[in-house]
Design an enzyme around this catalytic site. Sequence first.
Site, PDB file in Angstrom:
ATOM      1  N   LYS A  25      55.794  14.417  36.848  1.00  0.00           N
ATOM      2  CA  LYS A  25      56.550  13.357  37.508  1.00  0.00           C
ATOM      3  C   LYS A  25      55.654  12.195  37.919  1.00  0.00           C
ATOM      4  O   LYS A  25      55.950  11.025  37.654  1.00  0.00           O
ATOM      5  CB  LYS A  25      57.249  13.920  38.749  1.00  0.00           C
ATOM      6  N   ASN A  26      54.525  12.501  38.573  1.00  0.00           N
ATOM      7  CA  ASN A  26      53.690  11.438  39.120  1.00  0.00           C
ATOM      8  C   ASN A  26      53.063  10.579  38.025  1.00  0.00           C
ATOM      9  O   ASN A  26      52.878   9.377  38.204  1.00  0.00           O
ATOM     10  CB  ASN A  26      52.599  12.035  40.019  1.00  0.00           C
ATOM     11  N   ARG A  39      60.417   5.387  45.799  1.00  0.00           N
ATOM     12  CA  ARG A  39      59.110   4.905  46.209  1.00  0.00           C
ATOM     13  C   ARG A  39      58.207   4.569  45.020  1.00  0.00           C
ATOM     14  O   ARG A  39      57.465   3.589  45.041  1.00  0.00           O
ATOM     15  CB  ARG A  39      58.422   5.945  47.106  1.00  0.00           C
ATOM     16  N   ASP A  88      60.327  10.397  49.985  1.00  0.00           N
ATOM     17  CA  ASP A  88      60.275  11.528  50.900  1.00  0.00           C
ATOM     18  C   ASP A  88      59.987  11.086  52.329  1.00  0.00           C
ATOM     19  O   ASP A  88      59.227  10.149  52.563  1.00  0.00           O
ATOM     20  CB  ASP A  88      59.169  12.512  50.478  1.00  0.00           C
ATOM     21  N   ASP A  99      50.462  17.890  47.339  1.00  0.00           N
ATOM     22  CA  ASP A  99      51.796  18.296  46.910  1.00  0.00           C
ATOM     23  C   ASP A  99      51.944  19.805  46.762  1.00  0.00           C
ATOM     24  O   ASP A  99      53.061  20.311  46.635  1.00  0.00           O
ATOM     25  CB  ASP A  99      52.159  17.624  45.584  1.00  0.00           C
ATOM     26  N   MET A 107      46.633  14.543  54.809  1.00  0.00           N
ATOM     27  CA  MET A 107      47.018  13.233  54.286  1.00  0.00           C
ATOM     28  C   MET A 107      48.396  12.756  54.730  1.00  0.00           C
ATOM     29  O   MET A 107      48.688  11.565  54.673  1.00  0.00           O
ATOM     30  CB  MET A 107      46.923  13.257  52.757  1.00  0.00           C
TER      31      MET A 107
END
Length: 437
Positions: A22-23, A97, A121, A319, A341
């Site tokens: 996804k990223n 985002r 998120d 993640d 983070m």
Amino acid sequence: MHCFEIEGGHKLSGEITPQGAKNEALQVICATLLSKEEITITNIPDIVDVNNLINLLGDIGVDVKRISQDTCSFKAANIDLEYLQSTDFRKKASSLRGSIMIMGPLLARFGKAYFPKPGGDKIGRRRLDTHFIGFEKLGARFHYNPNEIFYSVEADELKGCYMLLDEASVTGTANIVMAAVLAPGKTSIYNAACEPYLQQLCKMLVSMGAKITGIGSNFLHIEGVGSLSGCRHRILPDMIEIGSFIGMAAMTGSEITIKDTAYDELGIIPDSFRRMGIKLERRGDDIYIPKQEGYEIETFIDGSIMTIADAPWPGLTPDLLSVFLVIATQAKGSVLIHQKMFESRLFFVDKLIDMGARIILCDPHRATVIGLNKETMLRGTVLTSPDIRAGVALLIAALSAKGKSVIQNINQIDRGYQNIDQRLQKLGAKIKRVQSK
């Protein structure tokens, strides 16, 4: 609205192939705006966030063709910059985002870009300063309208420069790199993010004609070029899905094989699971997880409690911390989960506590988990997914729990996991998607 109904306590078995990352998909799809020529991307995950971005690019004027379920071609020859000022654009872009990364390509190619405050998120403060400071160093003018929560950057001409990023932001680095590849002169970016997905973006840009060196390090050097051509690019497997499946196998005591993992790109993820006592074996590019009735968390050499913490790459990706937290609930031993983070990603632990987990939430960043050693199973209950990663952690917990669980707000899980219920059913999971009552 739908929810998942899950009957826990069943063993899984078989093979599963991770979706495309996804990223990475969000980055490389935005990069198609940098060229007038056709770009073909394969192994695209069929998930909500990525599909929404593809639709947004179509609205901007990109000619998008769906070649197959996981392959699309993009041709950004006729971009409608006026659409960026529309109410429709603001509504659609603010809900995703990752679409903030259209700003770098648009600024590089057209000298202007606009964007509303992005959503995504609810995992705490996620500032955008790094993006805009980088644009300004390249010569852009930044304006923020607090009344409309709207950002704009404009430049008569970008120019290469040296910059030291205040944080190794992945999306910030991606945005700046995409702005710099068409900026005349040399750009040097120190403290750049170096995640595999950022490396993939840079490799794709190089295949389009960009001049980038230092790929894989935190010091990138870019020589601006006049234009970029088309290319063909394949997205890596999703390391977050791979880690989720490893945790799922451990929690349910199952034997599964994860296919085509691009193992060499996983960094310390496999060894981090081994520190939790989970056995896994590399078989070519696959990962085999044998059936384990139990697993024991290691301690440090001096006997102190193990700490699992996130960090910029090559550290452990944040993640996956929710997955490590949930698998620790059934381990032998204790572990401190330190989420450095993001300050709100651990707040889902109250749901695990309701299921019988022994967890002490120390503060917004740290949780101590005392493992149950599978002597007491978690209890099925009604759960709500607060975000993508916590959602899949709760799904793992439900699959291992005694009794029935219901997970609501599963649109959060669908944002990042492709047909997860159908794929898990093929492994023997008792999960079904039903209409919420």
